[in-house]
Design a protein around this motif. Structure first.
Motif, short mmCIF file in Angstrom:
data_model
loop_
_atom_site.label_atom_id
_atom_site.label_comp_id
_atom_site.label_asym_id
_atom_site.label_seq_id
_atom_site.Cartn_x
_atom_site.Cartn_y
_atom_site.Cartn_z
N VAL A 18 0.90 -1.16 -0.11
CA VAL A 18 0.02 -0.01 0.02
C VAL A 18 0.93 1.31 -0.07
CG1 VAL A 18 -1.64 1.27 1.23
CG2 VAL A 18 -1.85 -1.29 1.26
N VAL A 19 0.77 1.85 -1.09
CA VAL A 19 1.51 3.26 -1.12
C VAL A 19 0.94 4.43 -0.56
CG1 VAL A 19 2.59 4.84 -2.71
CG2 VAL A 19 2.55 2.31 -3.05
N ILE A 20 1.38 4.85 0.58
CA ILE A 20 0.70 6.14 1.16
C ILE A 20 1.37 7.36 0.72
CG2 ILE A 20 0.43 7.13 3.40
CD1 ILE A 20 0.44 4.21 4.64
N ASP A 21 2.76 7.47 0.58
CA ASP A 21 3.45 8.46 -0.33
C ASP A 21 4.69 8.11 -0.78
OD1 ASP A 21 5.17 9.00 1.80
OD2 ASP A 21 4.28 10.51 2.70
N GLU A 22 5.64 8.77 -1.15
CA GLU A 22 6.84 8.46 -1.54
C GLU A 22 7.71 7.86 -0.68
OE1 GLU A 22 9.39 11.18 -3.60
OE2 GLU A 22 8.38 12.86 -2.36
N HIS A 23 7.48 7.94 0.38
CA HIS A 23 8.60 7.36 1.52
C HIS A 23 7.71 6.54 2.69
CE1 HIS A 23 11.72 9.43 -0.12
NE2 HIS A 23 11.01 10.72 -0.10
N LEU A 24 6.43 6.16 2.47
CA LEU A 24 5.59 5.48 3.50
C LEU A 24 4.90 4.45 2.74
CD1 LEU A 24 4.86 5.04 6.47
CD2 LEU A 24 3.11 7.03 6.23
N TYR A 25 5.06 3.33 3.33
CA TYR A 25 4.23 2.13 2.78
C TYR A 25 3.90 1.25 3.92
CZ TYR A 25 7.17 3.62 -1.27
OH TYR A 25 7.74 4.40 -2.18
N PHE A 26 2.53 0.58 3.55
CA PHE A 26 2.12 -0.55 4.43
C PHE A 26 2.30 -1.88 3.64
CE2 PHE A 26 -1.22 1.91 7.12
CZ PHE A 26 -0.29 2.64 7.55
N MET A 27 2.79 -2.82 4.34
CA MET A 27 2.96 -4.11 3.63
C MET A 27 1.82 -4.80 4.28
SD MET A 27 5.18 -3.89 1.12
CE MET A 27 4.88 -5.90 0.56
N VAL A 28 0.83 -5.01 3.70
CA VAL A 28 -0.30 -6.11 4.34
C VAL A 28 -0.30 -7.32 3.97
CG1 VAL A 28 -2.97 -6.19 4.55
CG2 VAL A 28 -1.75 -3.98 4.29
N LEU A 29 0.16 -8.19 5.16
CA LEU A 29 0.60 -9.62 4.85
C LEU A 29 -0.52 -10.51 5.43
CD1 LEU A 29 4.34 -9.16 6.35
CD2 LEU A 29 3.52 -8.84 3.81
N THR A 30 -0.67 -11.62 4.85
CA THR A 30 -1.57 -12.77 5.37
C THR A 30 -0.89 -13.00 6.64
OG1 THR A 30 -0.30 -14.60 4.33
CG2 THR A 30 -2.30 -13.62 3.08
N ARG A 31 -1.55 -13.45 7.71
CA ARG A 31 -1.17 -13.69 8.84
C ARG A 31 -0.03 -15.05 8.67
NH1 ARG A 31 -2.85 -12.35 13.78
NH2 ARG A 31 -2.79 -14.28 14.72
N GLU A 32 -0.29 -15.84 7.92
CA GLU A 32 0.55 -16.80 7.77
C GLU A 32 1.86 -16.58 7.05
OE1 GLU A 32 -2.63 -16.96 6.36
OE2 GLU A 32 -3.52 -18.10 7.95
N TYR A 33 1.88 -15.63 6.11
CA TYR A 33 3.15 -14.97 5.42
C TYR A 33 3.86 -14.23 6.57
CZ TYR A 33 6.44 -13.15 1.88
OH TYR A 33 7.30 -12.91 1.06
N PHE A 34 2.96 -13.40 7.05
CA PHE A 34 3.65 -12.46 8.26
C PHE A 34 4.56 -13.37 9.24
CE2 PHE A 34 3.81 -10.21 12.20
CZ PHE A 34 4.18 -8.88 11.91
N ALA A 35 4.03 -14.62 9.72
CA ALA A 35 4.92 -15.41 10.53
C ALA A 35 5.95 -15.79 10.07
CB ALA A 35 3.77 -16.62 10.85
N THR A 36 6.38 -15.86 8.55
CA THR A 36 7.49 -16.44 8.34
C THR A 36 8.82 -15.44 8.42
OG1 THR A 36 7.50 -15.44 5.88
CG2 THR A 36 6.61 -17.79 6.51
N PHE A 37 8.42 -14.17 8.95
CA PHE A 37 9.36 -13.17 9.41
C PHE A 37 9.66 -12.94 10.72
CE2 PHE A 37 7.45 -11.90 5.40
CZ PHE A 37 8.46 -11.67 4.63
N THR A 38 9.22 -14.02 11.58
CA THR A 38 9.53 -13.68 12.98
C THR A 38 9.33 -15.04 13.71
OG1 THR A 38 8.96 -12.61 14.95
CG2 THR A 38 6.97 -13.13 13.45
N ASP A 39 10.16 -15.18 14.80
CA ASP A 39 9.75 -16.35 15.51
C ASP A 39 9.18 -16.35 16.79
OD1 ASP A 39 11.78 -17.96 14.01
OD2 ASP A 39 13.51 -17.05 15.23
N LYS A 40 8.41 -14.94 16.95
CA LYS A 40 7.52 -14.41 17.85
C LYS A 40 6.23 -14.85 17.63
CE LYS A 40 10.42 -10.54 19.42
NZ LYS A 40 10.25 -9.41 19.96
N GLN A 41 5.37 -14.94 18.49
CA GLN A 41 3.76 -15.22 18.31
C GLN A 41 3.35 -14.04 17.62
OE1 GLN A 41 1.29 -15.59 21.95
NE2 GLN A 41 -0.41 -16.02 20.58
N VAL A 42 2.41 -14.43 16.52
CA VAL A 42 1.89 -13.38 15.81
C VAL A 42 0.50 -13.03 16.52
CG1 VAL A 42 0.76 -12.64 13.49
CG2 VAL A 42 2.81 -13.90 13.64
#
Length: 150
Positions: free
Chosen positions: A40-64
């Motif tokens: 999600v492009v908010i402006d030229e320097h700010l973005y949201f990466m909206v991730l499925t919960r399953e995919y988000f979990a691949t970036f951390t060892d912590k509980q989502v």
């Protein structure tokens, strides 16, 4: 050197999340969007990466955590006026968001919170330019002095 910020948010329904954020007036960058994530492009320097919960979990060892029941981060985004704050809230509410608390009007700053359909919290705020430059106390003191002498 210029920096950009990518804020990662979870969703249980990627298509719903994309529609919600587009309803706020932001765009989706198709180059970084697939079945797991949307950029999600908010402006030229700010973005949201909206991730499925399953995919988000691949970036951390912590509980989502579930953003409907747990707060992990609070995001505050400035707007150009009080009316802009109200306008983006109206768009978000019409697109399935909720307003979890009453607006806050501190005189020098006006803010409203919006939870997206997944429960991720966004705060939209407008701060009087003089308050941003002088600091809230100096601005409020000046406002009080101005109204007392009128």
């Amino acid at each position: 050197m210029s920096s950009s910020i990518f804020v990662n948010l979870t969703t249980t329904d990627l298509e719903r999340a994309k529609a919600f954020y587009e309803a706020l007036g932001w765009s989706i960058n198709p180059q970084f969007t697939d079945e797991n994530a949307a950029c999600v492009v908010i402006d030229e320097h700010l973005y949201f990466m909206v991730l499925t919960r399953e995919y988000f979990a691949t970036f951390t060892d912590k509980q989502v955590v579930d953003p409907k029941t747990h707060a992990q981060v609070s995001l505050a985004i400035t707007r150009d006026s009080r009316e802009d704050v109200d306008d983006i809230l109206a768009k978000g509410l019409a697109a399935g968001g909720t307003e979890p608390r009453d607006p806050q009007d501190l005189g020098f700053m006006y803010s409203r919170d919006l939870d997206d359909p997944d429960g991720n919290n966004l705060s939209f705020l407008y701060m009087e330019p003089a308050a941003a430059e002088q600091g809230p106390e100096a601005y409020l003191a000046e406002q009080g002095a101005g109204s007392a002498s009128a």
